[in-house]
Design a protein around this motif. Structure first.
Motif, mmCIF file in Angstrom:
data_model
loop_
_atom_site.group_PDB
_atom_site.id
_atom_site.type_symbol
_atom_site.label_atom_id
_atom_site.label_comp_id
_atom_site.label_asym_id
_atom_site.label_seq_id
_atom_site.Cartn_x
_atom_site.Cartn_y
_atom_site.Cartn_z
ATOM 1 N N ARG A 377 -34.942 98.300 -21.965
ATOM 2 C CA ARG A 377 -33.810 98.213 -21.057
ATOM 3 C C ARG A 377 -32.527 97.917 -21.802
ATOM 4 O O ARG A 377 -31.445 98.307 -21.375
ATOM 5 N N GLN A 379 -31.803 98.831 -24.846
ATOM 6 C CA GLN A 379 -31.397 99.866 -25.799
ATOM 7 C C GLN A 379 -30.229 100.647 -25.199
ATOM 8 O O GLN A 379 -30.039 100.648 -23.996
ATOM 9 N N LEU A 380 -29.497 101.325 -26.058
ATOM 10 C CA LEU A 380 -28.447 102.195 -25.538
ATOM 11 C C LEU A 380 -29.096 103.275 -24.693
ATOM 12 O O LEU A 380 -30.052 103.906 -25.126
ATOM 13 N N PRO A 381 -28.621 103.469 -23.486
ATOM 14 C CA PRO A 381 -29.278 104.439 -22.612
ATOM 15 C C PRO A 381 -29.000 105.860 -23.062
ATOM 16 O O PRO A 381 -27.974 106.141 -23.678
ATOM 17 N N PRO A 383 -28.109 109.803 -22.258
ATOM 18 C CA PRO A 383 -27.206 110.365 -21.256
ATOM 19 C C PRO A 383 -27.937 110.696 -19.963
ATOM 20 O O PRO A 383 -29.135 111.000 -19.981
ATOM 21 N N LEU A 384 -27.210 110.632 -18.892
ATOM 22 C CA LEU A 384 -27.800 110.911 -17.584
ATOM 23 C C LEU A 384 -28.230 112.363 -17.506
ATOM 24 O O LEU A 384 -27.483 113.254 -17.862
ATOM 25 N N THR A 385 -29.418 112.569 -17.042
ATOM 26 C CA THR A 385 -29.886 113.923 -16.783
ATOM 27 C C THR A 385 -30.527 113.901 -15.406
ATOM 28 O O THR A 385 -30.923 112.839 -14.923
ATOM 29 N N PRO A 386 -30.611 115.067 -14.774
ATOM 30 C CA PRO A 386 -31.200 115.071 -13.429
ATOM 31 C C PRO A 386 -32.646 114.589 -13.432
ATOM 32 O O PRO A 386 -33.138 114.110 -12.436
ATOM 33 N N ARG A 388 -35.518 112.179 -13.931
ATOM 34 C CA ARG A 388 -35.648 110.738 -14.061
ATOM 35 C C ARG A 388 -36.728 110.425 -15.079
ATOM 36 O O ARG A 388 -37.738 111.130 -15.176
#
Lengths: 638, 273
Positions: A377, A379-381, A383-386, A388
């Motif tokens: 949690r 960690q650097l996230p 990038p958002l992708t559709p 999940r």
């Protein structure tokens, strides 16, 4: 605050000088009860009693009761009549209101004709011209003294009454507030006590007025994480209750049982419930434990579903996995007061330690998974992708299964090698077996950047490996067995890797990876057999010394069909001998036949002749048996 | 890849309190981060431009068109970011005394007497960060810009950057703490300047001065709170919307502490004139 002062709230009623009221009262009594002769104490008391019992609404009820007796038609009739009366009253009220309106309008029309005209009725407009009524202020005639005094008295009485009621209201609310303050103090004391114990007390996110205590695990699956917060509510007397909403209050726990041959042979112990279950602290602890246990079971079931291929089965409330052919482990979630259910009685406590260890292990692994979640949690996230990200199943069952499976295989192999070693020892051959179970675990290894605890647990998530090695009879011959168990990544399961060093049979190589115990056993015994054969063929030089004087010369054995365990000794006299050696887990047998000749295919035609000599060594080791080399020397005599 | 951002200015006296609040909000301890940032400016290499305008017969291939577009497109400043630790600062003092001849020397470096010390410029990892000027005319109240990052070779970075057509401009240090809240990266940071340099060097520093000598760009010592969220596909309106909603959610949560807002577009202009 220290010096409290009293504020009189009730009005002081001063006793006033009154004119003697006796004559008035006598007149009143005469009017009410007649002559004084009739007024006795008894009759007055009876009257008081009667007054007390009488309901103020009694008269009306009597009327109602009477009307209840009338039948329905009459009642309906009456209903209509009453309705008509109500309507009439309403109409009358309306009319009067209209009259009043007209009157006021007419009065006002003197000054504001436009506005007043609007509220006038048409009839009035016709009959009375606008502004035909005027008003002016007249000084009222001075009221008589007595009337003024009456008014004064009445208003004074009113005021007194109001003061009284206000005072009693104030006093009431004071006592109420006092009780409230006491219970509130108690509540806050208890909340503070909870906070001082180190629990996290905060406002509830949904219900902003209420306080809650956080006892759950931040890294748990969201549904269980959100359940880790319960409201601290106040009962009427100010004591604290833990309000978990719809979640049942019962404490639940995961139980581990071991079943061998259909019998429960071990059950994990429950931790004893704390003795004072009523204290808020123990309630919180119990709630925390329950939420942990329920999450544990949830994760176990989730993991069990992906392990269907490895024999793990799930029922509604049970996870079950096999350890060996006759042993399996059962995990279920039970209420903690339901300690030993009557249907399956624990027949022995043979595996209680195992069950306990498993119970501890899965809990430690869940805590480890929580730590991993925290790591992930923070960690650097990405990038958002559709798509999940799916949270992977925690490793709870897999390491446990791997451990059990591995240790059962290792124990089997150890006992096999021990048996063989015993047999060889009883036959006078010394081999050197060494076993290092779980050689892959090195608990002292530290991984940089990982806390000690996590590094420790991580060791158990790697594939397990144990090594066995043996120095055989012949010098330079040795074998080495690696047992690897892998549950998380393919190839799944346990397999044996056997590497052999046999200078005499350089082209003999075991299969790469062996999965079955029987296969591994037969390969190992075969190698030991080959080694014994080699030892026998080499035996001459070493063992000859003691016997040399007696016989002069001995036969030399040659391995004819080593993989069948057959040796051949050719003698110059034509009296050939054949030896058949067989080794199993239980015994080593050597049979010696004599043969006359060798047929065309080089096969000795033996079978008709009875065995000349035969000797069997078993692992229990009968003491007065000759040792193998002596026996060989014996039979080698021509 | 796109990046959505919100910024807030945090006065120095609020810094500690906000750190605590963020730690509570994100349920994690702050990650302290120190970064060296080198700024490079793109320049046009002479002789590379060969536009053949007007020759209609000379049909340009798709590849050629793209290449031309790339070569003649806008020029941008880019940043090269390298993580450092506090121990790396001020390491030069020990280096001056201990002349270790076996230290790995860089062949290109001749001017300074560079010696081995705890901070090794030769092993400094770098990351290239490209940020476009924020998109104009978006009605949404967040700053949106195109971004790309790439890992670079360790050590001396000017040579490869020069080869790619970038010249070194200046460098500074960013100090701050990072928090992660689901997909949002919250970076509470400030810019530190190196102590006034004697000569206008056109090379990144090989040693770092003691940390105490670093002075904040903003004299009051205030910090910038940056909340960012990256979206893989900027063309996906759905995802962009979700991301900005996440940011608005955070803005709402932090409303009582700081005011997160959109940055001025032109202040984040990275185009090289």
């Amino acid at each position: 605050m220290s010096d409290s002062f009293n504020l009189p709230l009730r009005p002081l009623t001063e006793k006033r000088e009154r004119p003697d009221p006796l004559p008035v009262e006598i007149a009143q009594i005469n009017a009410q009860y007649g002559s004084f002769r009739d007024v006795t104490e008894d009759s007055l008391r009876a009257k008081i009693e009667a007054d007390k019992n009488k309901d103020p609404w009694f008269d009306k009820e009597e009327n109602d009761n009477a009307s209840a007796d009338e039948d329905t038609t009459e009642r309906l009739d009456q209903l209509y009549k009453r309705r008509a009366a109500i309507t009439q009253f309403a109409l009358q009220a309306h009319m009067e209101a209209m009259f009043a309106l007209d009157f006021v309008s007419l009065l006002l029309s003197k000054h504001t004709p436009r506005q007043a005209e609007m509220s006038m009725s048409a009839y009035l407009k016709q009959v009375a011209p606008l502004g035909s009524l005027n008003s002016e202020i007249v000084n009222p005639p001075p009221k008589p003294e007595s009337a003024a005094r009456d008014t004064k008295n009445v208003s004074r009485g009113w005021r007194l009454q109001n003061f009284n009621s206000a005072a009693s209201k104030l006093l009431d609310s004071a006592t109420r507030l006092e009780a409230e303050v006491a219970s509130e103090t108690r509540y806050w004391d208890e909340v503070l006590a909870v906070k001082e114990k180190g629990w996290k007390v905060s406002r509830l996110p949904r219900e902003r007025q209420a306080l809650g205590v956080q006892y759950g695990f931040l890294e748990a699956t969201p549904i269980f994480r959100d359940r880790g917060l319960a409201a601290l509510r106040r009962t009427n007397d100010g004591s604290l209750i833990l309000d978990k909403g719809l979640i049942p209050l019962k404490a639940r726990t995961v139980r581990v049982r071991v079943r061998s041959r259909g019998q429960i042979t071990g059950c994990s112990k429950n931790q004893p419930a704390s003795d004072n279950t009523e204290s808020i602290e123990s309630r919180i602890l119990q709630a925390r434990d329950t939420v942990y246990e329920e999450e544990l079971f949830h994760e176990l079931v989730r993991e069990a579903r992906i392990l269907g291929s490895q024999g793990v089965t799930t029922r509604q409330n049970l996870v079950q996995f096999p350890v060996s052919e006759e042993q399996e482990v059962l995990l279920d979630l039970i209420d903690s007061d339901q300690i030993s259910p009557e249907n399956d009685v624990v027949s022995s406590n043979e595996h209680a330690v195992v069950a306990d260890a498993l119970a501890h292990a899965i809990r430690i692994l869940l805590a480890y998974a929580h730590r991993q979640n925290l790591r992930r949690r923070t960690q650097l996230p990405t990038p958002l992708t559709p798509k999940r990200r799916q949270t992977p199943e925690y490793q709870l069952l897999r390491p446990v299964m791997a451990y059990l499976q591995h240790s059962s295989h290792v124990r089997w192999l150890e006992s096999l090698l021990n048996d063989i070693n015993q047999i060889l020892k009883s036959a006078g051959i010394t081999c050197d077996f060494t076993a290092t179970p779980f050689s892959s675990l090195s608990l002292r290894r530290t991984i940089s950047g990982l806390p000690k605890v996590e590094a420790l647990v991580q060791e158990f998530l790697l594939p397990y490996e144990s090594t066995f090695s043996a120095q055989l009879v012949t010098p330079q011959s040795s074998f080495r067995v690696k047992v690897r168990t892998n549950v998380t990544t393919p190839p799944l399961g346990t397999h044996y890797e056997i590497s052999v060093n046999m200078p005499q049979y350089p082209d003999v190589r075991p299969p790469n990876r062996i999965g079955l115990q029987d296969e591994a056993a037969s390969i190992l015994t075969h190698f030991v057999l080959l080694d014994i054969l080699t030892a026998i063929t080499h035996a001459k030089g070493s063992s000859v010394k003691g016997i040399k004087q007696e016989t002069g010369h001995l036969l030399t054995w040659q391995a004819a069909y080593p993989h069948n365990g057959e040796l051949l000794a050719l003698s110059s006299t034509g009296q050939h001998k054949k030896m058949k050696v067989s080794l199993s887990r239980h015994e080593l047998t050597v049979r010696v036949y004599s043969i006359r000749g060798i047929d065309g295919f080089g096969k000795p035609a033996v079978d008709k002749t009875p065995a000349m000599r035969s000797q069997t060594w078993k692992c229990d080791g009968t003491p007065d048996q000759p040792n193998l080399m002596d026996f060989i020397a014996e039979v080698s005599k021509e | 890849m796109h990046e959505l951002l919100l910024f807030a200015s945090v006065p120095a006296h609020q810094h500690h309190e906000l750190l605590q609040q963020l730690a509570g909000l994100t349920a994690m301890q702050p990650r302290h981060r120190l970064e060296r940032r080198l700024i490079f400016k793109a320049y046009r290499k002479p002789g590379l431009i060969n536009t053949r305008v007007g020759a209609s017969q000379d049909l340009q291939g798709n590849e050629m068109q793209r290449l031309n577009k790339m070569l003649n497109g806008g020029m941008f400043y880019t940043q090269v970011v390298g993580p450092v630790s506090e121990a790396d600062f001020g390491a030069q003092s020990s280096a001056a005394s201990s002349g270790d001849p076996d230290a790995p020397m860089s062949g290109t470096d001749t001017g300074t007497n560079f010696e081995y010390h705890p901070y090794s410029y030769e092993n400094q990892p770098w990351k290239l960060e490209f940020r476009d000027i924020p998109e104009a005319g978006t009605r949404s109240a967040v700053t949106t810009r195109l971004m790309a990052s790439a890992s670079l070779p360790k050590g001396d970075i000017t040579t490869p950057m020069n080869a790619w057509g970038y010249s070194f401009v200046t460098e500074y240090v960013v100090e701050g703490d990072v928090f992660i809240l689901n997909d949002i990266v919250i970076y509470l940071h400030r810019v530190l300047h190196y102590p006034a340099e004697s000569s206008g060097s056109h090379e990144p520093r090989r040693q770092l001065p003691p940390f105490q000598q670093m002075s904040p760009l903003e004299k009051t010592g205030s910090y910038v709170l940056q909340a960012s969220i990256a979206v893989q596909d900027g063309g996906n309106q759905e995802m962009m919307k979700t991301a900005s909603q996440h940011l608005f959610g955070l803005r709402e949560q932090l409303k009582s502490a700081v005011r997160l807002e959109q940055a001025d577009r032109l202040s984040l202009d990275t185009r090289a004139k």
